[in-house]
Write a protein that holds these residues in place. Structure first.
Motif, PDB file in Angstrom:
ATOM      1  N   GLU A 124       0.888  -1.168   0.000  1.00  0.00           N
ATOM      2  CA  GLU A 124       0.000   0.000   0.000  1.00  0.00           C
ATOM      3  C   GLU A 124       0.916   1.205   0.000  1.00  0.00           C
ATOM      4  OE1 GLU A 124      -3.247   0.925   3.129  1.00  0.00           O
ATOM      5  OE2 GLU A 124      -1.435   1.975   3.741  1.00  0.00           O
ATOM      6  N   ALA A 125       0.670   2.162  -0.872  1.00  0.00           N
ATOM      7  CA  ALA A 125       1.530   3.344  -0.936  1.00  0.00           C
ATOM      8  C   ALA A 125       0.696   4.586  -1.220  1.00  0.00           C
ATOM      9  CB  ALA A 125       2.594   3.181  -2.015  1.00  0.00           C
ATOM     10  N   VAL A 126       1.171   5.723  -0.692  1.00  0.00           N
ATOM     11  CA  VAL A 126       0.601   7.024  -1.014  1.00  0.00           C
ATOM     12  C   VAL A 126       1.687   7.796  -1.747  1.00  0.00           C
ATOM     13  CG1 VAL A 126      -0.272   9.218  -0.128  1.00  0.00           C
ATOM     14  CG2 VAL A 126      -0.944   7.082   0.976  1.00  0.00           C
ATOM     15  N   ALA A 127       1.348   8.280  -2.941  1.00  0.00           N
ATOM     16  CA  ALA A 127       2.284   9.063  -3.737  1.00  0.00           C
ATOM     17  C   ALA A 127       1.694  10.441  -3.991  1.00  0.00           C
ATOM     18  CB  ALA A 127       2.570   8.370  -5.061  1.00  0.00           C
ATOM     19  N   SER A 128       2.567  11.435  -4.054  1.00  0.00           N
ATOM     20  CA  SER A 128       2.128  12.787  -4.362  1.00  0.00           C
ATOM     21  C   SER A 128       2.191  13.008  -5.872  1.00  0.00           C
ATOM     22  CB  SER A 128       3.013  13.805  -3.637  1.00  0.00           C
ATOM     23  OG  SER A 128       4.344  13.693  -4.081  1.00  0.00           O
ATOM     24  N   TRP A 132       6.487  11.365  -5.237  1.00  0.00           N
ATOM     25  CA  TRP A 132       7.160  11.155  -3.961  1.00  0.00           C
ATOM     26  C   TRP A 132       6.305  10.166  -3.172  1.00  0.00           C
ATOM     27  CZ3 TRP A 132       6.159  14.760   0.652  1.00  0.00           C
ATOM     28  CH2 TRP A 132       6.842  14.302   1.788  1.00  0.00           C
ATOM     29  N   ILE A 133       6.837   9.010  -2.893  1.00  0.00           N
ATOM     30  CA  ILE A 133       6.125   8.010  -2.093  1.00  0.00           C
ATOM     31  C   ILE A 133       6.434   8.303  -0.637  1.00  0.00           C
ATOM     32  CG2 ILE A 133       5.865   5.564  -1.559  1.00  0.00           C
ATOM     33  CD1 ILE A 133       6.680   4.991  -4.453  1.00  0.00           C
ATOM     34  N   TRP A 134       5.451   8.853   0.069  1.00  0.00           N
ATOM     35  CA  TRP A 134       5.707   9.271   1.449  1.00  0.00           C
ATOM     36  C   TRP A 134       5.022   8.383   2.479  1.00  0.00           C
ATOM     37  CZ3 TRP A 134       1.469  10.741   4.168  1.00  0.00           C
ATOM     38  CH2 TRP A 134       0.384  11.241   3.469  1.00  0.00           C
ATOM     39  N   HIS A 135       4.325   7.388   2.045  1.00  0.00           N
ATOM     40  CA  HIS A 135       3.772   6.392   2.975  1.00  0.00           C
ATOM     41  C   HIS A 135       3.795   5.043   2.280  1.00  0.00           C
ATOM     42  CE1 HIS A 135       1.103   3.996   5.473  1.00  0.00           C
ATOM     43  NE2 HIS A 135       0.438   3.712   4.373  1.00  0.00           N
ATOM     44  N   SER A 136       4.172   4.023   3.017  1.00  0.00           N
ATOM     45  CA  SER A 136       4.058   2.662   2.488  1.00  0.00           C
ATOM     46  C   SER A 136       3.743   1.708   3.621  1.00  0.00           C
ATOM     47  CB  SER A 136       5.343   2.239   1.772  1.00  0.00           C
ATOM     48  OG  SER A 136       6.389   2.126   2.712  1.00  0.00           O
ATOM     49  N   PHE A 137       3.067   0.660   3.277  1.00  0.00           N
ATOM     50  CA  PHE A 137       2.706  -0.395   4.222  1.00  0.00           C
ATOM     51  C   PHE A 137       2.846  -1.681   3.426  1.00  0.00           C
ATOM     52  CE2 PHE A 137      -1.006  -2.739   6.292  1.00  0.00           C
ATOM     53  CZ  PHE A 137      -0.282  -3.099   7.416  1.00  0.00           C
ATOM     54  N   ASP A 146      -7.947  -4.874  -1.264  1.00  0.00           N
ATOM     55  CA  ASP A 146      -7.568  -3.523  -0.866  1.00  0.00           C
ATOM     56  C   ASP A 146      -8.280  -3.060   0.404  1.00  0.00           C
ATOM     57  OD1 ASP A 146      -6.033  -3.568  -3.121  1.00  0.00           O
ATOM     58  OD2 ASP A 146      -7.039  -1.917  -4.140  1.00  0.00           O
ATOM     59  N   ILE A 147      -9.550  -3.370   0.532  1.00  0.00           N
ATOM     60  CA  ILE A 147     -10.313  -2.942   1.717  1.00  0.00           C
ATOM     61  C   ILE A 147      -9.732  -3.547   2.982  1.00  0.00           C
ATOM     62  CG2 ILE A 147     -12.551  -3.105   2.884  1.00  0.00           C
ATOM     63  CD1 ILE A 147     -12.623  -1.056   0.732  1.00  0.00           C
ATOM     64  N   THR A 148      -9.412  -4.844   2.976  1.00  0.00           N
ATOM     65  CA  THR A 148      -8.883  -5.472   4.178  1.00  0.00           C
ATOM     66  C   THR A 148      -7.463  -5.024   4.479  1.00  0.00           C
ATOM     67  OG1 THR A 148      -8.330  -7.462   2.900  1.00  0.00           O
ATOM     68  CG2 THR A 148     -10.397  -7.494   4.132  1.00  0.00           C
ATOM     69  N   VAL A 149      -6.697  -4.666   3.442  1.00  0.00           N
ATOM     70  CA  VAL A 149      -5.369  -4.095   3.677  1.00  0.00           C
ATOM     71  C   VAL A 149      -5.518  -2.731   4.337  1.00  0.00           C
ATOM     72  CG1 VAL A 149      -3.278  -3.186   2.579  1.00  0.00           C
ATOM     73  CG2 VAL A 149      -4.228  -5.374   1.828  1.00  0.00           C
ATOM     74  N   LEU A 150      -6.421  -1.901   3.821  1.00  0.00           N
ATOM     75  CA  LEU A 150      -6.653  -0.576   4.410  1.00  0.00           C
ATOM     76  C   LEU A 150      -7.123  -0.699   5.857  1.00  0.00           C
ATOM     77  CD1 LEU A 150      -8.382   1.325   1.470  1.00  0.00           C
ATOM     78  CD2 LEU A 150      -6.035   1.558   2.266  1.00  0.00           C
ATOM     79  N   ASP A 151      -7.915  -1.724   6.136  1.00  0.00           N
ATOM     80  CA  ASP A 151      -8.404  -1.946   7.494  1.00  0.00           C
ATOM     81  C   ASP A 151      -7.254  -2.191   8.475  1.00  0.00           C
ATOM     82  OD1 ASP A 151     -10.542  -2.281   9.391  1.00  0.00           O
ATOM     83  OD2 ASP A 151     -10.118  -4.432   9.334  1.00  0.00           O
ATOM     84  N   ARG A 152      -6.137  -2.710   7.990  1.00  0.00           N
ATOM     85  CA  ARG A 152      -4.974  -2.995   8.836  1.00  0.00           C
ATOM     86  C   ARG A 152      -3.875  -1.961   8.706  1.00  0.00           C
ATOM     87  NH1 ARG A 152      -5.074  -9.437   7.459  1.00  0.00           N
ATOM     88  NH2 ARG A 152      -7.023  -9.787   8.546  1.00  0.00           N
ATOM     89  N   SER A 153      -4.082  -0.974   7.866  1.00  0.00           N
ATOM     90  CA  SER A 153      -3.065   0.035   7.569  1.00  0.00           C
ATOM     91  C   SER A 153      -2.850   0.993   8.737  1.00  0.00           C
ATOM     92  CB  SER A 153      -3.508   0.842   6.354  1.00  0.00           C
ATOM     93  OG  SER A 153      -2.721   1.994   6.208  1.00  0.00           O
ATOM     94  N   PRO A 154      -1.586   1.251   9.101  1.00  0.00           N
ATOM     95  CA  PRO A 154      -1.337   2.242  10.150  1.00  0.00           C
ATOM     96  C   PRO A 154      -1.780   3.638   9.736  1.00  0.00           C
ATOM     97  CG  PRO A 154       0.731   1.434   9.201  1.00  0.00           C
ATOM     98  CD  PRO A 154      -0.372   0.612   8.618  1.00  0.00           C
ATOM     99  N   LEU A 155      -1.763   3.939   8.453  1.00  0.00           N
ATOM    100  CA  LEU A 155      -2.221   5.238   7.963  1.00  0.00           C
ATOM    101  C   LEU A 155      -3.694   5.438   8.293  1.00  0.00           C
ATOM    102  CD1 LEU A 155      -1.433   7.737   6.132  1.00  0.00           C
ATOM    103  CD2 LEU A 155      -2.509   6.449   4.284  1.00  0.00           C
TER     104      LEU A 155
END
Length: 189
Positions: A124-128, A132-137, A146-155
């Motif tokens: 899982e990544a957030v890019a601007s 710039w990838i400033w978050h990854s899990f 994707d939903i179950t990954v987001l459910d466990r994501s620290p973000l």
């Protein structure tokens, strides 16, 4: 885990165990870094796999995506660029992808096999806007969507606790105080 905590733990471990200090081999080539070695150790502890089951590409990927979170100046820049593109309050684009895990231990293959019919791990990544990838899990089993990954994501755990970079904007006469992440295909249309 916050980078500051990770670095603090690594520093403490290096004080008592020289294995976690990067060295050169007999040919002069650099070995794995302390970050890579600690990442492998955490992977082994988290998933209960033997040491020889930790794929080197996973260790390298952990280090490559272990990046800093945005500071206030970064958030202001991201919000400004989002506003220019008519995405008020957007901090970045979020997505999940599956990476094939060729050397997945057969005992774990079922948990890591999903619709790709091969074991995968999820990133899982957030890019601007400027990539710039400033978050990854990284490391969730490929059997998750994707939903179950987001459910466990620290973000998203932080978001549900009401902790996110401050962003003040109004859409349809409703005031918002936290930024958001643009995600494709997460919610029904």
């Amino acid at each position: 885990m916050r980078r500051s905590l990770f670095v603090s733990i690594l520093h403490d471990i290096q004080q008592v165990n020289e294995y976690f200090i990067q060295t050169r081999d007999a040919t002069g080539a650099l070995g794995l870094s302390g970050v890579q070695k600690m990442t492998a150790a955490l992977w082994i502890l988290q998933y209960g796999v033997p040491a020889n089951a930790v794929d080197e590409s996973i260790v390298a990927t952990y280090e490559a995506v272990y990046l800093r979170s945005p500071n206030e100046a970064d958030v202001a820049r991201l919000l400004q660029k989002g506003e220019q593109r008519e995405f008020l309050g957007m901090l970045g684009s979020l997505d999940c992808m599956h990476w094939r895990w060729d050397k997945c231990p057969s005992a774990q293959a079922g948990a890591y096999t999903g619709h790709y019919h091969k074991p995968t791990v999820v990133l899982e990544a957030v890019a601007s806007y400027d990539l710039w990838i400033w978050h990854s899990f990284f490391g969730m089993p490929g059997s998750l969507n994707d939903i179950t990954v987001l459910d466990r994501s620290p973000l998203f755990a932080e978001l549900t606790r009401g902790r996110a970079p401050a962003a003040n904007y109004t859409i349809n006469n409703h005031a918002y105080t936290m930024g958001y992440y643009l995600a494709d295909g997460i919610y029904p249309r």
